[in-house]
Design an enzyme around this catalytic site. Structure first.
Site, PDB file in Angstrom:
ATOM      1  N   ALA A  16       0.824  -1.223   0.000  1.00 40.83           N
ATOM      2  CA  ALA A  16       0.000   0.000   0.000  1.00 40.83           C
ATOM      3  C   ALA A  16       0.854   1.268   0.000  1.00 40.83           C
ATOM      4  O   ALA A  16       0.327   2.369  -0.063  1.00 40.83           O
ATOM      5  CB  ALA A  16      -0.924  -0.004   1.227  1.00 40.83           C
ATOM      6  N   ASP A  62       6.965  -7.283   5.454  1.00 38.02           N
ATOM      7  CA  ASP A  62       7.652  -7.789   4.264  1.00 38.02           C
ATOM      8  C   ASP A  62       7.051  -9.154   3.952  1.00 38.02           C
ATOM      9  O   ASP A  62       7.182 -10.091   4.752  1.00 38.02           O
ATOM     10  CB  ASP A  62       9.156  -7.905   4.565  1.00 38.02           C
ATOM     11  CG  ASP A  62       9.956  -8.349   3.350  1.00 38.02           C
ATOM     12  OD1 ASP A  62       9.391  -8.979   2.443  1.00 38.02           O
ATOM     13  OD2 ASP A  62      11.161  -8.048   3.318  1.00 38.02           O
ATOM     14  N   VAL A  63       6.373  -9.262   2.821  1.00 37.32           N
ATOM     15  CA  VAL A  63       5.640 -10.506   2.529  1.00 37.32           C
ATOM     16  C   VAL A  63       6.566 -11.715   2.398  1.00 37.32           C
ATOM     17  O   VAL A  63       6.108 -12.857   2.423  1.00 37.32           O
ATOM     18  CB  VAL A  63       4.750 -10.383   1.260  1.00 37.32           C
ATOM     19  CG1 VAL A  63       3.686  -9.321   1.440  1.00 37.32           C
ATOM     20  CG2 VAL A  63       5.582 -10.137   0.008  1.00 37.32           C
ATOM     21  N   ASN A  89      -1.448  -7.304  -3.491  1.00 39.63           N
ATOM     22  CA  ASN A  89      -0.926  -6.416  -4.525  1.00 39.63           C
ATOM     23  C   ASN A  89       0.607  -6.339  -4.547  1.00 39.63           C
ATOM     24  O   ASN A  89       1.200  -6.069  -5.592  1.00 39.63           O
ATOM     25  CB  ASN A  89      -1.533  -5.020  -4.288  1.00 39.63           C
ATOM     26  CG  ASN A  89      -0.801  -3.928  -5.026  1.00 39.63           C
ATOM     27  OD1 ASN A  89      -0.939  -3.787  -6.241  1.00 39.63           O
ATOM     28  ND2 ASN A  89       0.006  -3.154  -4.302  1.00 39.63           N
ATOM     29  N   SER A 143      -1.600  -9.690 -13.914  1.00 45.64           N
ATOM     30  CA  SER A 143      -1.060  -8.797 -14.941  1.00 45.64           C
ATOM     31  C   SER A 143      -1.468  -9.402 -16.285  1.00 45.64           C
ATOM     32  O   SER A 143      -1.838 -10.583 -16.343  1.00 45.64           O
ATOM     33  CB  SER A 143       0.472  -8.765 -14.828  1.00 45.64           C
ATOM     34  OG  SER A 143       1.060  -8.203 -15.980  1.00 45.64           O
ATOM     35  N   TYR A 156       9.407 -12.924 -14.299  1.00 45.70           N
ATOM     36  CA  TYR A 156       8.218 -12.137 -13.940  1.00 45.70           C
ATOM     37  C   TYR A 156       6.963 -12.799 -14.510  1.00 45.70           C
ATOM     38  O   TYR A 156       5.952 -12.951 -13.806  1.00 45.70           O
ATOM     39  CB  TYR A 156       8.351 -10.698 -14.443  1.00 45.70           C
ATOM     40  CG  TYR A 156       7.178  -9.822 -14.041  1.00 45.70           C
ATOM     41  CD1 TYR A 156       6.974  -9.477 -12.706  1.00 45.70           C
ATOM     42  CD2 TYR A 156       6.269  -9.361 -14.995  1.00 45.70           C
ATOM     43  CE1 TYR A 156       5.889  -8.693 -12.327  1.00 45.70           C
ATOM     44  CE2 TYR A 156       5.186  -8.576 -14.628  1.00 45.70           C
ATOM     45  CZ  TYR A 156       5.000  -8.236 -13.294  1.00 45.70           C
ATOM     46  OH  TYR A 156       3.922  -7.456 -12.920  1.00 45.70           O
ATOM     47  N   PRO A 186      -3.878  -5.997 -15.067  1.00 42.80           N
ATOM     48  CA  PRO A 186      -3.662  -4.766 -15.830  1.00 42.80           C
ATOM     49  C   PRO A 186      -2.525  -4.898 -16.846  1.00 42.80           C
ATOM     50  O   PRO A 186      -1.592  -5.678 -16.650  1.00 42.80           O
ATOM     51  CB  PRO A 186      -3.262  -3.735 -14.759  1.00 42.80           C
ATOM     52  CG  PRO A 186      -3.226  -4.458 -13.453  1.00 42.80           C
ATOM     53  CD  PRO A 186      -3.270  -5.933 -13.739  1.00 42.80           C
ATOM     54  N   GLY A 187      -2.622  -4.069 -17.892  1.00 38.25           N
ATOM     55  CA  GLY A 187      -1.463  -3.822 -18.764  1.00 38.25           C
ATOM     56  C   GLY A 187      -0.577  -2.790 -18.082  1.00 38.25           C
ATOM     57  O   GLY A 187      -0.579  -2.679 -16.841  1.00 38.25           O
ATOM     58  N   THR A 191       3.302   3.705 -12.486  1.00 38.27           N
ATOM     59  CA  THR A 191       3.592   3.640 -11.040  1.00 38.27           C
ATOM     60  C   THR A 191       5.105   3.626 -10.859  1.00 38.27           C
ATOM     61  O   THR A 191       5.860   3.794 -11.819  1.00 38.27           O
ATOM     62  CB  THR A 191       3.042   2.335 -10.435  1.00 38.27           C
ATOM     63  OG1 THR A 191       3.769   1.243 -11.022  1.00 38.27           O
ATOM     64  CG2 THR A 191       1.566   2.143 -10.696  1.00 38.27           C
TER      65      THR A 191
END
Ligand SMILES: NC(=O)c1ccc[n+]([C@@H]2O[C@H](COP(=O)([O-])OP(=O)(O)OC[C@H]3O[C@@H](n4cnc5c(N)ncnc54)[C@H](OP(=O)(O)O)[C@@H]3O)[C@@H](O)[C@H]2O)c1
Length: 248
Positions: A16, A62-63, A89, A143, A156, A186-187, A191
């Site tokens: 976030a 930290d995931v 996310n 994605s 990725y 999303p494309g 960010t």
């Protein structure tokens, strides 16, 4: 069953502190949801905390760190423990956009640790409470790389294909419950993702972004997340794919 996008609900948004996650936290809070925002960058989380006021609770998380995730969730203040909405996310491609043979293995391991293992880790801590209350909506950020492979992104793309497989199978495992599972694909989104991909090289990040005629904004993606969440309890949005309009 009750609607989930209300002031009675609590959301957790991973990552976030920036981009899509920050925009999602803001849009959820605007709709009255109380938002637990997580990430590693405490300064950015503090800025978001100041914006959200009593609708926000920021925690450093930290995931990749199992003990850290377990402790952070166990230590949530009682009024924030019953998480109804999980937006998975947090993710990156630091050191990416290279031929596979040129990738640094420690960097690509980190992409998998964050985008895949971290996402599954956080989900595994939140799902038991959702099942107990028979209430919940999990939104995984995939994605277009979740279903469209392209060069210079082997790891990725592997990470986002993995998110897709996890989302689809998890949805099946939740089928005897009221818990919904959605993936947002999303494309290109404008960010900090590209800057992180090029490890702080602003010129390289700008050149990548400039090679695309248009890009989505974090708010565009956050709106699609809210769209999935605001459906009546009997409606499950499996997947939303969004791309920038060419020529807009
Ligand atoms: N931008 C795009 O073009 C695009 C397109 C499709 C999908 N996506 C996906 O959208 C998601 C969000 O990316 P974004 O575009 O908003 O990029 P961003 O602005 O760079 O944000 C990434 C977020 O992930 C967090 N994060 C990274 N590693 C983490 C870790 N180990 N533990 C906890 N949090 C971590 C970062 O927080 P901290 O640094 O504070 O930890 C940051 O808040 C990612 O999953 C990305 O793969 C992006």
């Amino acid at each position: 069953m009750t609607d989930i996008l209300t002031s009675n609900s609590i959301a957790m948004v991973t990552g976030a502190s920036s981009g899509i996650g920050a925009a999602t936290a803001r849009q959820l809070a605007e709709r009255g949801v109380r938002v637990i925002g997580t990430g590693r960058n405490s300064a950015r989380l503090a800025e978001l905390a100041a914006e959200l006021g009593d609708r926000g609770l920021m925690i450093e998380l930290d995931v990749r760190n199992e003990a850290g995730v377990a402790a952070a969730l166990a230590e949530l203040p009682a009024p924030w423990r019953d998480i109804d909405i999980l937006v998975n996310n947090a993710g990156h491609d630091a050191g990416g956009w290279r031929l596979f043979q040129d990738i640094d293995r420690s960097e690509s391991n980190d992409v998998i640790d964050t985008n895949v293992t971290g996402l599954i880790r956080v989900t595994s801590h939140i799902v038991p409470g959702m099942i107990e209350r028979n209430k919940g909506h999990i939104v995984n950020i995939g994605s277009i790389s979740s279903f469209t492979p392209y060069p210079k992104s082997a790891v990725y793309c592997a990470s986002k294909f993995a998110v897709d497989g996890f989302t689809q199978s998890l949805r099946m495992d939740m089928s005897d419950t009221a818990i919904r599972v959605t993936q947002i694909d999303p494309g290109v989104v404008l960010t900090g993702f590209q800057l992180s991909r090029y490890k702080g090289d602003q010129a390289a990040a700008d050149a990548f972004v400039d090679s695309y005629p248009t890009g989505l904004t974090p708010d565009d993606v956050a709106r699609s997340i809210c769209f999935a969440l605001e459906q009546p309890p009997g409606v499950m949005i499996d997947r939303i794919v969004l791309e920038p309009t060419q020529g807009a």
